[in-house]
Design a protein around this motif. Structure first.
Motif, PDB file in Angstrom:
ATOM      1  N   ALA A  60      -8.600   9.222  32.967  1.00  0.00           N
ATOM      2  CA  ALA A  60      -9.103   7.967  32.387  1.00  0.00           C
ATOM      3  C   ALA A  60      -8.499   6.761  33.105  1.00  0.00           C
ATOM      4  CB  ALA A  60      -8.789   7.917  30.888  1.00  0.00           C
ATOM      5  N   VAL A  61      -7.223   6.815  33.393  1.00  0.00           N
ATOM      6  CA  VAL A  61      -6.572   5.707  34.107  1.00  0.00           C
ATOM      7  C   VAL A  61      -7.169   5.563  35.499  1.00  0.00           C
ATOM      8  CG1 VAL A  61      -4.392   4.931  35.147  1.00  0.00           C
ATOM      9  CG2 VAL A  61      -4.424   5.768  32.792  1.00  0.00           C
ATOM     10  N   LEU A  62      -7.341   6.678  36.190  1.00  0.00           N
ATOM     11  CA  LEU A  62      -7.888   6.617  37.546  1.00  0.00           C
ATOM     12  C   LEU A  62      -9.338   6.141  37.566  1.00  0.00           C
ATOM     13  CD1 LEU A  62      -6.344   9.836  39.105  1.00  0.00           C
ATOM     14  CD2 LEU A  62      -5.681   7.462  39.522  1.00  0.00           C
ATOM     15  N   ALA A  63     -10.071   6.410  36.500  1.00  0.00           N
ATOM     16  CA  ALA A  63     -11.473   5.981  36.428  1.00  0.00           C
ATOM     17  C   ALA A  63     -11.603   4.508  36.056  1.00  0.00           C
ATOM     18  CB  ALA A  63     -12.227   6.840  35.412  1.00  0.00           C
ATOM     19  N   ASP A  64     -10.534   3.902  35.610  1.00  0.00           N
ATOM     20  CA  ASP A  64     -10.557   2.498  35.179  1.00  0.00           C
ATOM     21  C   ASP A  64     -10.175   1.597  36.352  1.00  0.00           C
ATOM     22  OD1 ASP A  64     -10.247   0.006  34.058  1.00  0.00           O
ATOM     23  OD2 ASP A  64      -8.717   0.622  32.608  1.00  0.00           O
ATOM     24  N   PRO A  65     -11.151   0.887  36.937  1.00  0.00           N
ATOM     25  CA  PRO A  65     -10.843   0.044  38.089  1.00  0.00           C
ATOM     26  C   PRO A  65      -9.889  -1.100  37.737  1.00  0.00           C
ATOM     27  CG  PRO A  65     -13.178  -0.169  37.489  1.00  0.00           C
ATOM     28  CD  PRO A  65     -12.572   0.864  36.590  1.00  0.00           C
ATOM     29  N   GLY A  66      -9.772  -1.420  36.448  1.00  0.00           N
ATOM     30  CA  GLY A  66      -8.875  -2.489  36.031  1.00  0.00           C
ATOM     31  C   GLY A  66      -7.473  -2.020  35.682  1.00  0.00           C
ATOM     32  N   ALA A  67      -7.223  -0.729  35.814  1.00  0.00           N
ATOM     33  CA  ALA A  67      -5.894  -0.207  35.478  1.00  0.00           C
ATOM     34  C   ALA A  67      -4.865  -0.791  36.439  1.00  0.00           C
ATOM     35  CB  ALA A  67      -5.881   1.316  35.554  1.00  0.00           C
ATOM     36  N   GLY A  68      -3.826  -1.300  35.883  1.00  0.00           N
ATOM     37  CA  GLY A  68      -2.786  -1.907  36.705  1.00  0.00           C
ATOM     38  C   GLY A  68      -1.796  -0.883  37.229  1.00  0.00           C
ATOM     39  N   GLU A  69      -0.897  -1.389  38.053  1.00  0.00           N
ATOM     40  CA  GLU A  69       0.105  -0.519  38.666  1.00  0.00           C
ATOM     41  C   GLU A  69       0.948   0.183  37.604  1.00  0.00           C
ATOM     42  OE1 GLU A  69       4.134  -0.723  41.385  1.00  0.00           O
ATOM     43  OE2 GLU A  69       2.823  -2.478  41.340  1.00  0.00           O
ATOM     44  N   ARG A  70       1.296  -0.512  36.566  1.00  0.00           N
ATOM     45  CA  ARG A  70       2.139   0.078  35.521  1.00  0.00           C
ATOM     46  C   ARG A  70       1.451   1.284  34.873  1.00  0.00           C
ATOM     47  NH1 ARG A  70       5.064  -3.444  30.796  1.00  0.00           N
ATOM     48  NH2 ARG A  70       6.526  -1.820  30.192  1.00  0.00           N
TER      49      ARG A  70
END
Length: 89
Positions: free
Chosen positions: A52-62
């Motif tokens: 889910a994190v990898l699929a989210d283009p807005g996921a930040g570095e943290r």
């Protein structure tokens, strides 16, 4: 003839723990089975979260670092379970 089983946890020093037993139904063997089951279920949950994190283009570095850290921990657990089960087959 006794068999050594790699347990699904490490000692305080990070070294592997082994159980020397012939009894697959001893309390410690059953505890190890339950821990392995929990580790595999947790890894499945972590994998879903990481995807889910990898699929989210807005996921930040943290978020990415957190997901990767949990994935690395889970991969270590899953590999230990695989090695343990291979040693018992």
């Amino acid at each position: 003839m006794s068999g050594f089983r790699l347990l699904p946890w490490t000692g305080l020093d990070g070294k592997p723990c082994y159980l020397d037993t012939d009894d697959d139904h001893s309390r410690l063997s059953l505890l190890a089975d339950n821990v392995e089951t929990a580790q595999l279920a947790s890894a499945e949950h972590v994998l879903g979260g990481a995807r889910a994190v990898l699929a989210d283009p807005g996921a930040g570095e943290r978020a990415v670092r957190f997901a990767l850290t949990r994935a690395v921990e889970s991969l270590g657990d899953v590999l230990r379970v695989a090695v343990s089960r291979d040693g018992r087959s």
